[in-house]
Enzyme design. Structure first.
Site, PDB file in Angstrom:
ATOM      1  N   HIS A 195     -16.688 -18.447 -11.320  1.00 45.78           N
ATOM      2  CA  HIS A 195     -16.469 -18.808 -10.004  1.00 45.78           C
ATOM      3  C   HIS A 195     -15.754 -20.164 -10.092  1.00 45.78           C
ATOM      4  O   HIS A 195     -15.456 -20.939 -10.806  1.00 45.78           O
ATOM      5  CB  HIS A 195     -18.005 -19.129  -9.386  1.00 45.78           C
ATOM      6  CG  HIS A 195     -18.539 -20.206  -9.974  1.00 45.78           C
ATOM      7  ND1 HIS A 195     -18.375 -21.609  -9.698  1.00 45.78           N
ATOM      8  CD2 HIS A 195     -19.780 -20.119 -11.163  1.00 45.78           C
ATOM      9  CE1 HIS A 195     -19.333 -22.101 -10.339  1.00 45.78           C
ATOM     10  NE2 HIS A 195     -20.167 -21.510 -11.168  1.00 45.78           N
ATOM     11  N   CYS A 211     -22.744 -20.666 -16.039  1.00 46.40           N
ATOM     12  CA  CYS A 211     -21.787 -19.896 -15.455  1.00 46.40           C
ATOM     13  C   CYS A 211     -20.364 -20.514 -15.984  1.00 46.40           C
ATOM     14  O   CYS A 211     -20.127 -21.544 -16.961  1.00 46.40           O
ATOM     15  CB  CYS A 211     -21.471 -20.140 -13.834  1.00 46.40           C
ATOM     16  SG  CYS A 211     -23.028 -19.292 -13.231  1.00 46.40           S
TER      17      CYS A 211
END
Length: 319
Positions: A195, A211
């Site tokens: 992301h 992440c």
């Protein structure tokens, strides 16, 4: 003065425009080295982070490549090394490869038979020592623009303990740490994403909750290229050996904190890899250069072969 301001604005616009992934034609055969090291001169207002972002390099990469240079005030006129030479990670050249110790993502887009294969590469942040980014093969299972962030309960508890409580859902906007784009990985639990971010200064560090975090401009570029079901391979290769023609290169990164790689960080393992890389070639390793490359852990692939004097080409610099 007005002309100078216009020139300065144009240069800043050019830097912003060029702050995207480097794209390289894939080498053929057994070659695995791409790109070249660059050198630039810092301006008065530059930080190493500014320069790194301008050239597609994250925090840890630019700092490791410039030992002794102040990351926040390098100083006007200081020469800054851009570590834009890479050895491709071991493994298939397809889909996305996330190289954790390298803080770098490689994307191998599909190509037609009559087209040259290429690789695109971007700096990334990865999971900190208590929130490891998992290793292994997975895939992109869904994609979202302007995603809503649903913080895992463990993250909400951590924030609450620090006096920074989080809601169960964070809507799109400047307070959303996922940025404008998110691609979910098919790792059990569903909590792992590739992301963007609302805090780009942290890109290139071991700081996330597992992440893979990218610069806003990089995820904006990558997102439309990557279809759902694209394979994603997460690897941890702090040491890489690679060839460019008849030249052997060695690349060393500082292992991630809290990982098995940190425990295996030794010159003995480097020696094994060098011997393995040269077992089918008659070459002589420059062991002193290999040891210096290991100790500096600059992340820059360095040539580590001795060359007989008879093969050195002398170039006349005169007119």
């Amino acid at each position: 003065m007005k002309i100078r301001s216009l020139i300065r604005a144009a240069l800043l616009l050019a830097a912003t425009t060029n702050a995207f992934a480097a794209t390289y034609t894939l080498p053929v055969g057994k070659d695995t080295v791409i790109g070249e090291v660059q050198k630039v001169v810092a301006a008065h207002e530059d930080t190493l982070l500014d320069i790194g972002r301008r050239y597609g390099v994250g925090y840890e990469e630019i700092v490791a490549a410039n030992p002794g240079v102040n990351a926040w005030v390098p100083g006007a006129g200081t020469e800054v090394v851009i570590p834009s030479r890479y050895i491709l990670p071991d493994g298939p050249r397809e889909g996305i490869v996330v190289s954790l110790s390298e803080h770098r993502l490689f994307y191998f887009p599909p190509h037609k038979a009559d087209e040259a294969a290429v690789v695109r590469t971007y700096p990334i942040s990865v999971g900190r020592m208590d929130w490891h980014t998992p290793l292994g093969l997975t895939r992109i299972v869904n994609k979202r623009e302007k995603p809503i962030w649903y913080p895992p309960e463990s993250v909400r508890k951590e924030h609450a303990a620090d006096g920074r409580p989080l809601p169960k859902a964070v809507p799109p906007g400047p307070d959303n740490p996922l940025g404008e784009y998110a691609m979910r990985l098919g790792i059990p639990g569903g909590a792992y994403l590739i992301h963007g971010t609302n805090r780009p200064s942290g890109v290139g560090m071991q700081v996330t909750h597992g992440c893979v975090r990218m610069f806003p401009e990089d995820i904006k570029e990558l997102y439309p290229m990557v279809p759902v079901n694209t394979p994603v391979r997460l690897v941890d290769q702090p040491y890489k050996m690679g060839w460019r023609g008849d030249e052997l290169f060695m690349e060393v990164h500082t292992p991630l904190e809290g990982t098995d790689s940190a425990e295996a960080h030794s010159l003995t393992n480097i020696t094994k890899l060098l011997v393995g890389a040269t077992q089918d070639r008659s070459v002589v390793i420059d062991w002193a250069k290999a040891e210096r490359t290991f100790e500096s852990a600059s992340g820059i692939p360095e040539p580590v072969m001795l060359h007989p004097a008879s093969t050195v080409q002398v170039i006349d610099g005169g007119n």
